[in-house]
Design a protein around this motif. Structure first.
Motif, PDB file in Angstrom:
ATOM      1  N   PRO A  63       0.811  -1.224   0.000  1.00 43.30           N
ATOM      2  CA  PRO A  63       0.000   0.000   0.000  1.00 43.30           C
ATOM      3  C   PRO A  63       0.845   1.276   0.000  1.00 43.30           C
ATOM      4  CG  PRO A  63      -0.049  -1.040   2.160  1.00 43.30           C
ATOM      5  CD  PRO A  63       0.686  -1.976   1.238  1.00 43.30           C
ATOM      6  N   ARG A  64       2.125   1.156   0.344  1.00 40.08           N
ATOM      7  CA  ARG A  64       3.043   2.303   0.353  1.00 40.08           C
ATOM      8  C   ARG A  64       4.461   1.749   0.479  1.00 40.08           C
ATOM      9  NH1 ARG A  64       0.204   1.674   4.607  1.00 40.08           N
ATOM     10  NH2 ARG A  64      -1.303   3.239   4.000  1.00 40.08           N
ATOM     11  N   LEU A  65       5.444   2.591   0.230  1.00 38.62           N
ATOM     12  CA  LEU A  65       6.833   2.205   0.475  1.00 38.62           C
ATOM     13  C   LEU A  65       6.980   1.896   1.963  1.00 38.62           C
ATOM     14  CD1 LEU A  65       9.890   2.045  -0.230  1.00 38.62           C
ATOM     15  CD2 LEU A  65       9.973   4.478   0.304  1.00 38.62           C
ATOM     16  N   GLN A  66       7.566   0.748   2.282  1.00 38.25           N
ATOM     17  CA  GLN A  66       7.692   0.340   3.674  1.00 38.25           C
ATOM     18  C   GLN A  66       9.062  -0.265   3.944  1.00 38.25           C
ATOM     19  OE1 GLN A  66       4.054  -1.708   5.314  1.00 38.25           O
ATOM     20  NE2 GLN A  66       3.669  -2.017   3.129  1.00 38.25           N
ATOM     21  N   TRP A  67       9.597   0.025   5.099  1.00 34.52           N
ATOM     22  CA  TRP A  67      10.733  -0.717   5.652  1.00 34.52           C
ATOM     23  C   TRP A  67      10.141  -1.724   6.620  1.00 34.52           C
ATOM     24  CZ3 TRP A  67      15.640  -0.844   4.195  1.00 34.52           C
ATOM     25  CH2 TRP A  67      16.167   0.231   3.480  1.00 34.52           C
ATOM     26  N   TRP A  68      10.571  -2.962   6.529  1.00 37.25           N
ATOM     27  CA  TRP A  68      10.046  -4.032   7.380  1.00 37.25           C
ATOM     28  C   TRP A  68      11.230  -4.638   8.108  1.00 37.25           C
ATOM     29  CZ3 TRP A  68       8.755  -8.832   4.004  1.00 37.25           C
ATOM     30  CH2 TRP A  68       8.710 -10.001   4.770  1.00 37.25           C
ATOM     31  N   PHE A  69      11.168  -4.635   9.425  1.00 39.00           N
ATOM     32  CA  PHE A  69      12.212  -5.190  10.279  1.00 39.00           C
ATOM     33  C   PHE A  69      11.635  -6.412  10.975  1.00 39.00           C
ATOM     34  CE2 PHE A  69      12.869  -0.691   9.754  1.00 39.00           C
ATOM     35  CZ  PHE A  69      14.212  -0.606   9.434  1.00 39.00           C
ATOM     36  N   GLN A  70      12.090  -7.599  10.602  1.00 43.21           N
ATOM     37  CA  GLN A  70      11.566  -8.855  11.144  1.00 43.21           C
ATOM     38  C   GLN A  70      12.175  -9.081  12.522  1.00 43.21           C
ATOM     39  OE1 GLN A  70       9.421 -10.800   9.294  1.00 43.21           O
ATOM     40  NE2 GLN A  70       9.254 -12.484  10.729  1.00 43.21           N
ATOM     41  N   LEU A  71      11.354  -8.994  13.552  1.00 44.53           N
ATOM     42  CA  LEU A  71      11.837  -9.117  14.931  1.00 44.53           C
ATOM     43  C   LEU A  71      11.751 -10.532  15.477  1.00 44.53           C
ATOM     44  CD1 LEU A  71      10.317  -5.858  16.431  1.00 44.53           C
ATOM     45  CD2 LEU A  71      12.587  -6.219  15.432  1.00 44.53           C
ATOM     46  N   GLY A  72      10.873 -11.340  14.933  1.00 42.80           N
ATOM     47  CA  GLY A  72      10.728 -12.716  15.407  1.00 42.80           C
ATOM     48  C   GLY A  72       9.986 -13.524  14.367  1.00 42.80           C
ATOM     49  N   GLY A  73       9.924 -14.813  14.588  1.00 41.88           N
ATOM     50  CA  GLY A  73       9.192 -15.688  13.680  1.00 41.88           C
ATOM     51  C   GLY A  73       9.838 -15.792  12.322  1.00 41.88           C
ATOM     52  N   GLU A  74       9.035 -16.239  11.367  1.00 37.78           N
ATOM     53  CA  GLU A  74       9.510 -16.455  10.004  1.00 37.78           C
ATOM     54  C   GLU A  74       8.366 -16.140   9.049  1.00 37.78           C
ATOM     55  OE1 GLU A  74      11.090 -20.292   7.454  1.00 37.78           O
ATOM     56  OE2 GLU A  74      11.494 -20.196   9.595  1.00 37.78           O
ATOM     57  N   LEU A  75       8.692 -15.495   7.934  1.00 37.02           N
ATOM     58  CA  LEU A  75       7.687 -15.118   6.949  1.00 37.02           C
ATOM     59  C   LEU A  75       8.242 -15.406   5.567  1.00 37.02           C
ATOM     60  CD1 LEU A  75       4.863 -13.738   7.120  1.00 37.02           C
ATOM     61  CD2 LEU A  75       6.023 -11.601   6.634  1.00 37.02           C
ATOM     62  N   GLU A  76       7.419 -15.977   4.696  1.00 38.62           N
ATOM     63  CA  GLU A  76       7.835 -16.265   3.329  1.00 38.62           C
ATOM     64  C   GLU A  76       7.120 -15.315   2.371  1.00 38.62           C
ATOM     65  OE1 GLU A  76       8.486 -20.374   1.359  1.00 38.62           O
ATOM     66  OE2 GLU A  76       6.426 -19.803   0.869  1.00 38.62           O
ATOM     67  N   VAL A  77       7.855 -14.803   1.390  1.00 34.39           N
ATOM     68  CA  VAL A  77       7.292 -13.923   0.365  1.00 34.39           C
ATOM     69  C   VAL A  77       7.604 -14.517  -1.005  1.00 34.39           C
ATOM     70  CG1 VAL A  77       7.360 -11.616  -0.667  1.00 34.39           C
ATOM     71  CG2 VAL A  77       7.551 -11.877   1.812  1.00 34.39           C
ATOM     72  N   GLU A  78       6.606 -14.481  -1.883  1.00 36.35           N
ATOM     73  CA  GLU A  78       6.774 -14.926  -3.270  1.00 36.35           C
ATOM     74  C   GLU A  78       6.563 -13.729  -4.189  1.00 36.35           C
ATOM     75  OE1 GLU A  78       4.690 -17.922  -6.551  1.00 36.35           O
ATOM     76  OE2 GLU A  78       4.115 -18.043  -4.447  1.00 36.35           O
ATOM     77  N   VAL A  79       7.441 -13.587  -5.191  1.00 32.85           N
ATOM     78  CA  VAL A  79       7.306 -12.539  -6.197  1.00 32.85           C
ATOM     79  C   VAL A  79       6.949 -13.181  -7.537  1.00 32.85           C
ATOM     80  CG1 VAL A  79       8.859 -10.930  -5.020  1.00 32.85           C
ATOM     81  CG2 VAL A  79       9.809 -12.543  -6.684  1.00 32.85           C
ATOM     82  N   SER A  80       6.682 -12.341  -8.538  1.00 29.24           N
ATOM     83  CA  SER A  80       6.351 -12.832  -9.879  1.00 29.24           C
ATOM     84  C   SER A  80       7.422 -13.808 -10.343  1.00 29.24           C
ATOM     85  CB  SER A  80       6.266 -11.658 -10.858  1.00 29.24           C
ATOM     86  OG  SER A  80       5.313 -10.722 -10.450  1.00 29.24           O
ATOM     87  N   GLY A  81       7.018 -14.800 -11.086  1.00 37.27           N
ATOM     88  CA  GLY A  81       7.968 -15.787 -11.572  1.00 37.27           C
ATOM     89  C   GLY A  81       8.182 -16.927 -10.598  1.00 37.27           C
ATOM     90  N   GLY A  82       7.597 -16.826  -9.387  1.00 37.77           N
ATOM     91  CA  GLY A  82       7.643 -17.930  -8.441  1.00 37.77           C
ATOM     92  C   GLY A  82       8.795 -17.940  -7.455  1.00 37.77           C
ATOM     93  N   GLU A  83       9.729 -16.976  -7.540  1.00 31.38           N
ATOM     94  CA  GLU A  83      10.832 -16.964  -6.575  1.00 31.38           C
ATOM     95  C   GLU A  83      10.287 -16.659  -5.184  1.00 31.38           C
ATOM     96  OE1 GLU A  83      15.121 -14.855  -5.525  1.00 31.38           O
ATOM     97  OE2 GLU A  83      14.021 -14.158  -7.286  1.00 31.38           O
TER      98      GLU A  83
END
Length: 105
Positions: A63-83
């Motif tokens: 929704p906007r430019l964001q900086w994301w700082f992962q403090l705990g846990g685990e998160l998976e992100v997929e982009v176009s092309g399947g990576e």
């Protein structure tokens, strides 16, 4: 300081890239000893969030430019092309894909 970029290319497809922020040693808070900081970057808001286990954000642009700082846990992100990339505590991500296909979280 290294981070991962998520951005939209000219064709609207989302991609990962590796970025780096230069840090310089500065006497930032005298009389405390100098330490390493980046150049200031303007921000309009700060939010904190907890994403519940099993949550899926299907294809969406940021929704906007964001900086994301992962403090705990685990998160998976997929982009176009399947990576896919997994982010764990200590990960820093700059989410820039505010147009185009977006990503899956």
């Amino acid at each position: 300081m290294d981070y991962t970029r998520i951005y939209a290319g000219p064709d609207g497809a989302s991609h990962f890239d590796d970025g780096s922020v230069e840090l310089q040693e500065v006497a930032y808070a005298p009389p405390a000893p100098p330490y390493f900081i980046s150049q200031p970057e303007a921000a309009s808001a700060v939010v904190m969030t907890t994403i519940p286990p099993g949550w899926v954000g299907d294809w969406h642009p940021s929704p906007r430019l964001q900086w994301w700082f992962q403090l705990g846990g685990e998160l998976e992100v997929e982009v176009s092309g399947g990576e896919k990339r997994r982010f764990v505590a200590g990960s820093i991500v700059r989410v820039e894909d505010t147009t185009g296909a977006g990503h899956v979280t």
